[in-house]
Write a protein that holds these residues in place. Structure first.
Motif, PDB file in Angstrom:
ATOM      1  N   ALA A   1       0.838  -1.191   0.000  1.00  0.00           N
ATOM      2  CA  ALA A   1       0.000   0.000   0.000  1.00  0.00           C
ATOM      3  C   ALA A   1       0.881   1.251   0.000  1.00  0.00           C
ATOM      4  O   ALA A   1       2.017   1.217   0.484  1.00  0.00           O
ATOM      5  CB  ALA A   1      -0.909   0.002   1.230  1.00  0.00           C
ATOM      6  N   PRO A   2       0.387   2.353  -0.533  1.00  0.00           N
ATOM      7  CA  PRO A   2       1.187   3.588  -0.551  1.00  0.00           C
ATOM      8  C   PRO A   2       1.693   3.999   0.819  1.00  0.00           C
ATOM      9  O   PRO A   2       2.827   4.471   0.953  1.00  0.00           O
ATOM     10  CB  PRO A   2       0.224   4.626  -1.136  1.00  0.00           C
ATOM     11  CG  PRO A   2      -0.716   3.829  -1.999  1.00  0.00           C
ATOM     12  CD  PRO A   2      -0.892   2.530  -1.264  1.00  0.00           C
ATOM     13  N   ASP A   3       0.862   3.826   1.868  1.00  0.00           N
ATOM     14  CA  ASP A   3       1.313   4.227   3.195  1.00  0.00           C
ATOM     15  C   ASP A   3       2.408   3.289   3.716  1.00  0.00           C
ATOM     16  O   ASP A   3       3.312   3.730   4.440  1.00  0.00           O
ATOM     17  CB  ASP A   3       0.145   4.284   4.186  1.00  0.00           C
ATOM     18  CG  ASP A   3      -0.528   2.941   4.389  1.00  0.00           C
ATOM     19  OD1 ASP A   3      -0.616   2.166   3.409  1.00  0.00           O
ATOM     20  OD2 ASP A   3      -0.974   2.665   5.518  1.00  0.00           O
ATOM     21  N   GLN A   4       2.377   2.012   3.321  1.00  0.00           N
ATOM     22  CA  GLN A   4       3.442   1.094   3.713  1.00  0.00           C
ATOM     23  C   GLN A   4       4.762   1.469   3.032  1.00  0.00           C
ATOM     24  O   GLN A   4       5.827   1.458   3.652  1.00  0.00           O
ATOM     25  CB  GLN A   4       3.062  -0.342   3.356  1.00  0.00           C
ATOM     26  CG  GLN A   4       1.962  -0.934   4.215  1.00  0.00           C
ATOM     27  CD  GLN A   4       1.556  -2.316   3.760  1.00  0.00           C
ATOM     28  OE1 GLN A   4       1.361  -2.560   2.559  1.00  0.00           O
ATOM     29  NE2 GLN A   4       1.432  -3.248   4.704  1.00  0.00           N
TER      30      GLN A   4
ATOM     31  N   SER B   1       6.102   4.541   4.679  1.00  0.00           N
ATOM     32  CA  SER B   1       6.662   4.213   5.988  1.00  0.00           C
ATOM     33  C   SER B   1       8.027   3.558   5.849  1.00  0.00           C
ATOM     34  O   SER B   1       8.968   3.864   6.604  1.00  0.00           O
ATOM     35  CB  SER B   1       5.706   3.273   6.725  1.00  0.00           C
ATOM     36  OG  SER B   1       6.268   2.811   7.935  1.00  0.00           O
ATOM     37  N   TRP B   2       8.157   2.681   4.880  1.00  0.00           N
ATOM     38  CA  TRP B   2       9.442   2.020   4.612  1.00  0.00           C
ATOM     39  C   TRP B   2      10.499   3.036   4.198  1.00  0.00           C
ATOM     40  O   TRP B   2      11.622   3.018   4.698  1.00  0.00           O
ATOM     41  CB  TRP B   2       9.210   0.974   3.539  1.00  0.00           C
ATOM     42  CG  TRP B   2      10.413   0.191   3.115  1.00  0.00           C
ATOM     43  CD1 TRP B   2      11.693   0.234   3.623  1.00  0.00           C
ATOM     44  CD2 TRP B   2      10.443  -0.780   2.063  1.00  0.00           C
ATOM     45  NE1 TRP B   2      12.509  -0.638   2.954  1.00  0.00           N
ATOM     46  CE2 TRP B   2      11.772  -1.272   1.994  1.00  0.00           C
ATOM     47  CE3 TRP B   2       9.482  -1.276   1.182  1.00  0.00           C
ATOM     48  CZ2 TRP B   2      12.146  -2.236   1.065  1.00  0.00           C
ATOM     49  CZ3 TRP B   2       9.854  -2.240   0.264  1.00  0.00           C
ATOM     50  CH2 TRP B   2      11.179  -2.710   0.211  1.00  0.00           C
ATOM     51  N   GLN B   3      10.143   3.936   3.291  1.00  0.00           N
ATOM     52  CA  GLN B   3      11.104   4.943   2.843  1.00  0.00           C
ATOM     53  C   GLN B   3      11.548   5.833   3.999  1.00  0.00           C
ATOM     54  O   GLN B   3      12.732   6.181   4.122  1.00  0.00           O
ATOM     55  CB  GLN B   3      10.495   5.798   1.730  1.00  0.00           C
ATOM     56  CG  GLN B   3      11.471   6.792   1.121  1.00  0.00           C
ATOM     57  CD  GLN B   3      12.624   6.118   0.397  1.00  0.00           C
ATOM     58  OE1 GLN B   3      12.407   5.298  -0.486  1.00  0.00           O
ATOM     59  NE2 GLN B   3      13.852   6.473   0.773  1.00  0.00           N
ATOM     60  N   PHE B   4      10.607   6.187   4.874  1.00  0.00           N
ATOM     61  CA  PHE B   4      10.953   7.007   6.037  1.00  0.00           C
ATOM     62  C   PHE B   4      11.921   6.252   6.951  1.00  0.00           C
ATOM     63  O   PHE B   4      12.910   6.820   7.440  1.00  0.00           O
ATOM     64  CB  PHE B   4       9.696   7.385   6.819  1.00  0.00           C
ATOM     65  CG  PHE B   4       9.976   8.166   8.065  1.00  0.00           C
ATOM     66  CD1 PHE B   4      10.250   9.523   8.011  1.00  0.00           C
ATOM     67  CD2 PHE B   4       9.985   7.531   9.313  1.00  0.00           C
ATOM     68  CE1 PHE B   4      10.531  10.250   9.167  1.00  0.00           C
ATOM     69  CE2 PHE B   4      10.268   8.249  10.472  1.00  0.00           C
ATOM     70  CZ  PHE B   4      10.539   9.614  10.397  1.00  0.00           C
ATOM     71  N   ALA B   5      11.656   4.966   7.169  1.00  0.00           N
ATOM     72  CA  ALA B   5      12.545   4.168   8.018  1.00  0.00           C
ATOM     73  C   ALA B   5      13.936   4.070   7.397  1.00  0.00           C
ATOM     74  O   ALA B   5      14.949   4.154   8.099  1.00  0.00           O
ATOM     75  CB  ALA B   5      11.955   2.772   8.227  1.00  0.00           C
ATOM     76  N   TYR B   6      13.981   3.897   6.084  1.00  0.00           N
ATOM     77  CA  TYR B   6      15.289   3.813   5.409  1.00  0.00           C
ATOM     78  C   TYR B   6      16.045   5.132   5.529  1.00  0.00           C
ATOM     79  O   TYR B   6      17.254   5.145   5.809  1.00  0.00           O
ATOM     80  CB  TYR B   6      15.084   3.446   3.944  1.00  0.00           C
ATOM     81  CG  TYR B   6      16.373   3.371   3.164  1.00  0.00           C
ATOM     82  CD1 TYR B   6      17.308   2.374   3.413  1.00  0.00           C
ATOM     83  CD2 TYR B   6      16.660   4.305   2.160  1.00  0.00           C
ATOM     84  CE1 TYR B   6      18.496   2.298   2.705  1.00  0.00           C
ATOM     85  CE2 TYR B   6      17.842   4.228   1.442  1.00  0.00           C
ATOM     86  CZ  TYR B   6      18.758   3.235   1.712  1.00  0.00           C
ATOM     87  OH  TYR B   6      19.928   3.176   1.013  1.00  0.00           O
TER      88      TYR B   6
END
Length: 332
Positions: free
Chosen positions: A10-13, A16-21
């Motif tokens: 999903a776009p929000d997932q 969230s992944w990009q933010f964590a990276y």
């Protein structure tokens, strides 16, 4: 912990992944860009994702293999055995198959205390402490037995070979493949062209700028390259290769001494990761080595077969190094 096919994120997932990276990432293989490129190269990619951690795997139908070696978890606690166990068990529930984590940090061996996991030793990873910004590379190489470094450097510069630093885009990807096609890897079936998915992967990552290539050129023709990925304060040297016709110049040595220093001096780098176990070139340059293991969870017989295969390759590489021979001799 959810396990989702890359195409079903999903776009929000993904956000969230990009933010964590961007916050915690230390290896390019932990990034969404890397997973996207692996998927585009023809692999099925599974993403185990929760609010606290992300890990990616290629899935063959029988085994799911972690994309990121060393530190397969992207989280605030990247060496957390508990988080790793949670990820692996979620992937096993979702796929019904085995899970393989190759060349991970030896700290993860603690997972075997809980019965579901087995492990075997692998060669350590070689790294360079960049505190002195590469100014100590020549002296270290000389102290470890090579008298050729200065002679080779003078030969490179006398004959007009030049560094072309930090390139990306389609032309850089084409030049990289052209060099690899003329390397010893091509004659022994180990080149990127022989591994079509590998070529597709690295070509995309160079084209989109996720990775950069530094070339050694003769009359503007690429004759050697080093492939880098920088994340935060870490540079990973993922590959290097050279045209066999230029072997007398020791291009790999030049790219990993003069080339590294010119490119990454005073750029905020703290560690240069040589991305692999010992060999004759890494032996000259490393400052420390980090123990690694393979971690397996699943079909016991399949794990034993895989361990035998991986350790046989390690033994061939070690024998070549002990005989004073380069990596190519492990693939004869």
């Amino acid at each position: 912990m959810q396990v989702v096919d890359w195409h079903d994120l999903a776009p929000d997932q993904l956000a969230s992944w990009q933010f964590a990276y961007d916050t915690y990432g230390t290896r390019v293989q932990q990034s969404p860009a890397y997973a996207r490129a692996v998927s585009a190269a023809g692999h099925r990619v599974l993403v185990a994702i929760s609010p606290d951690a992300v890990a990616c795997f290629t899935h063959s139908g029988i085994t799911s293999t972690a994309l990121c070696t060393d530190l397969p978890l992207l989280s605030a606690h990247q060496r957390s055995v508990e988080q790793l166990k949670s990820v692996v068990r979620a992937v096993r529930r979702a796929t019904g198959g085995s899970v393989y984590l190759p060349l991970v940090d030896a700290a993860y061996a603690r997972a075997t205390r809980h019965g579901d996991f087995t492990t075997w030793s692998r060669p350590p990873n070689s790294e360079i402490d960049w505190a002195r910004q590469g100014k100590d590379l020549r002296a270290r190489a000389a102290s470890r037995g090579t008298s050729q470094l200065e002679r080779k450097r003078r030969l490179v510069e006398r004959d007009g070979l030049t560094l072309d630093i930090g390139r990306s885009g389609e032309e850089a990807a084409r030049d990289m493949l052209a060099v690899d096609d003329c390397s010893w890897k091509a004659t022994r079936g180990q080149s990127m062209r022989h591994r079509a998915s590998q070529w597709a992967l690295y070509s995309r990552l160079v084209t989109d700028g996720t990775l950069t290539v530094t070339f050694l050129r003769a009359e503007n023709q690429a004759v050697a390259f080093r492939l880098d990925g920088r994340v935060a304060h870490r540079v990973m040297c993922l590959k290097w290769s050279f045209d066999e016709r230029y072997r007398r110049y020791s291009p790999g040595l030049y790219l990993l001494t003069e080339g590294l220093t010119r490119q990454w001096m005073d750029r905020g780098v703290r560690v240069v990761d040589l991305f692999g176990g010992p060999d004759l070139l890494k032996d000259l340059l490393y400052t420390h080595r980090r123990p690694r293991i393979d971690l397996w969870c699943g079909d016991t017989a399949l794990g034993v077969e895989l361990a035998r295969d991986r350790q046989a390759l390690d033994a061939r590489v070690a024998r070549a190094a002990e005989d004073g021979k380069g990596l190519r001799h492990a693939f004869e």
